[in-house]
Design a protein around this motif. Structure first.
Motif, PDB file in Angstrom:
ATOM      1  N   GLU A  41      49.410  38.337  49.462  1.00  0.00           N
ATOM      2  CA  GLU A  41      49.846  37.928  48.125  1.00  0.00           C
ATOM      3  C   GLU A  41      49.155  36.629  47.701  1.00  0.00           C
ATOM      4  O   GLU A  41      48.718  36.495  46.559  1.00  0.00           O
ATOM      5  CB  GLU A  41      51.364  37.739  48.107  1.00  0.00           C
ATOM      6  CG  GLU A  41      51.901  37.362  46.739  1.00  0.00           C
ATOM      7  CD  GLU A  41      53.401  37.168  46.739  1.00  0.00           C
ATOM      8  OE1 GLU A  41      53.963  37.093  45.640  1.00  0.00           O
ATOM      9  OE2 GLU A  41      54.009  37.071  47.822  1.00  0.00           O
ATOM     10  N   THR A  42      49.026  35.694  48.614  1.00  0.00           N
ATOM     11  CA  THR A  42      48.352  34.437  48.314  1.00  0.00           C
ATOM     12  C   THR A  42      46.889  34.680  47.958  1.00  0.00           C
ATOM     13  O   THR A  42      46.376  34.126  46.966  1.00  0.00           O
ATOM     14  CB  THR A  42      48.432  33.496  49.528  1.00  0.00           C
ATOM     15  OG1 THR A  42      49.802  33.305  49.877  1.00  0.00           O
ATOM     16  CG2 THR A  42      47.794  32.166  49.232  1.00  0.00           C
ATOM     17  N   ARG A  43      46.221  35.517  48.714  1.00  0.00           N
ATOM     18  CA  ARG A  43      44.815  35.830  48.434  1.00  0.00           C
ATOM     19  C   ARG A  43      44.670  36.553  47.101  1.00  0.00           C
ATOM     20  O   ARG A  43      43.737  36.290  46.333  1.00  0.00           O
ATOM     21  CB  ARG A  43      44.227  36.673  49.561  1.00  0.00           C
ATOM     22  CG  ARG A  43      44.014  35.868  50.831  1.00  0.00           C
ATOM     23  CD  ARG A  43      43.510  36.686  52.002  1.00  0.00           C
ATOM     24  NE  ARG A  43      42.582  37.735  51.638  1.00  0.00           N
ATOM     25  CZ  ARG A  43      42.467  38.879  52.311  1.00  0.00           C
ATOM     26  NH1 ARG A  43      43.213  39.096  53.377  1.00  0.00           N
ATOM     27  NH2 ARG A  43      41.591  39.783  51.942  1.00  0.00           N
ATOM     28  N   MET A  44      45.594  37.466  46.820  1.00  0.00           N
ATOM     29  CA  MET A  44      45.535  38.194  45.552  1.00  0.00           C
ATOM     30  C   MET A  44      45.752  37.256  44.372  1.00  0.00           C
ATOM     31  O   MET A  44      45.064  37.363  43.345  1.00  0.00           O
ATOM     32  CB  MET A  44      46.567  39.325  45.536  1.00  0.00           C
ATOM     33  CG  MET A  44      46.189  40.507  46.378  1.00  0.00           C
ATOM     34  SD  MET A  44      47.429  41.813  46.405  1.00  0.00           S
ATOM     35  CE  MET A  44      47.664  42.142  44.693  1.00  0.00           C
ATOM     36  N   ASN A  45      46.707  36.334  44.496  1.00  0.00           N
ATOM     37  CA  ASN A  45      46.958  35.381  43.418  1.00  0.00           C
ATOM     38  C   ASN A  45      45.742  34.495  43.171  1.00  0.00           C
ATOM     39  O   ASN A  45      45.391  34.218  42.019  1.00  0.00           O
ATOM     40  CB  ASN A  45      48.186  34.524  43.727  1.00  0.00           C
ATOM     41  CG  ASN A  45      49.476  35.286  43.549  1.00  0.00           C
ATOM     42  OD1 ASN A  45      49.532  36.276  42.822  1.00  0.00           O
ATOM     43  ND2 ASN A  45      50.523  34.845  44.226  1.00  0.00           N
ATOM     44  N   ALA A  46      45.093  34.073  44.233  1.00  0.00           N
ATOM     45  CA  ALA A  46      43.889  33.253  44.085  1.00  0.00           C
ATOM     46  C   ALA A  46      42.784  34.039  43.394  1.00  0.00           C
ATOM     47  O   ALA A  46      42.097  33.525  42.499  1.00  0.00           O
ATOM     48  CB  ALA A  46      43.423  32.752  45.447  1.00  0.00           C
ATOM     49  N   SER A  47      42.613  35.287  43.776  1.00  0.00           N
ATOM     50  CA  SER A  47      41.586  36.127  43.155  1.00  0.00           C
ATOM     51  C   SER A  47      41.893  36.380  41.688  1.00  0.00           C
ATOM     52  O   SER A  47      40.995  36.327  40.833  1.00  0.00           O
ATOM     53  CB  SER A  47      41.481  37.468  43.882  1.00  0.00           C
ATOM     54  OG  SER A  47      41.055  37.279  45.194  1.00  0.00           O
ATOM     55  N   ILE A  48      43.136  36.641  41.376  1.00  0.00           N
ATOM     56  CA  ILE A  48      43.534  36.878  39.981  1.00  0.00           C
ATOM     57  C   ILE A  48      43.299  35.628  39.149  1.00  0.00           C
ATOM     58  O   ILE A  48      42.792  35.711  38.019  1.00  0.00           O
ATOM     59  CB  ILE A  48      44.998  37.345  39.914  1.00  0.00           C
ATOM     60  CG1 ILE A  48      45.111  38.762  40.462  1.00  0.00           C
ATOM     61  CG2 ILE A  48      45.536  37.277  38.491  1.00  0.00           C
ATOM     62  CD1 ILE A  48      46.527  39.253  40.655  1.00  0.00           C
ATOM     63  N   ASN A  49      43.623  34.467  39.690  1.00  0.00           N
ATOM     64  CA  ASN A  49      43.399  33.218  38.950  1.00  0.00           C
ATOM     65  C   ASN A  49      41.917  32.984  38.695  1.00  0.00           C
ATOM     66  O   ASN A  49      41.530  32.533  37.614  1.00  0.00           O
ATOM     67  CB  ASN A  49      44.005  32.042  39.710  1.00  0.00           C
ATOM     68  CG  ASN A  49      45.513  32.038  39.641  1.00  0.00           C
ATOM     69  OD1 ASN A  49      46.106  32.620  38.743  1.00  0.00           O
ATOM     70  ND2 ASN A  49      46.138  31.388  40.605  1.00  0.00           N
TER      71      ASN A  49
ATOM     72  N   GLU B 211      40.878  35.389  35.926  1.00  0.00           N
ATOM     73  CA  GLU B 211      41.399  34.948  34.637  1.00  0.00           C
ATOM     74  C   GLU B 211      40.598  33.778  34.079  1.00  0.00           C
ATOM     75  O   GLU B 211      40.272  33.758  32.887  1.00  0.00           O
ATOM     76  CB  GLU B 211      42.870  34.546  34.760  1.00  0.00           C
ATOM     77  CG  GLU B 211      43.816  35.714  34.859  1.00  0.00           C
ATOM     78  CD  GLU B 211      45.258  35.281  35.023  1.00  0.00           C
ATOM     79  OE1 GLU B 211      45.506  34.077  35.281  1.00  0.00           O
ATOM     80  OE2 GLU B 211      46.138  36.141  34.906  1.00  0.00           O
TER      81      GLU B 211
END
Length: 73
Positions: free
Chosen positions: A25-33, A36
């Motif tokens: 989840e942390t890696r996905m959030n970083a990638s999404i940010n 964006e």
């Protein structure tokens, strides 16, 4: 019954733990940010390119229209 239990026990090591999911989840959030922010900056660049194009094109079209109306006779 023992065969089914043995199959389940063979699968258990490959299942994700809460820690694995939290890391994912942390890696996905970083990638999404990152995506964006990249998307935002690229859209801003594209918007300013369109504004610059229109700022150069519209006066040219207006000048051409004035020229045609004055000297078309």
């Amino acid at each position: 019954m023992e065969i089914r239990l043995a199959r389940l026990e063979a699968i258990i090591p490959s299942l994700a733990t809460r820690e694995d999911l939290a890391c994912l989840e942390t890696r996905m959030n970083a990638s999404i940010n990152r995506v964006e922010s990249t998307l935002h900056s690229e859209l801003t660049k594209q918007t300013w390119r369109i504004v610059a194009l229109l700022a150069g094109l519209l006066p040219s079209l207006f000048a051409a229209a004035v020229y045609v109306t004055r000297y078309a006779n």
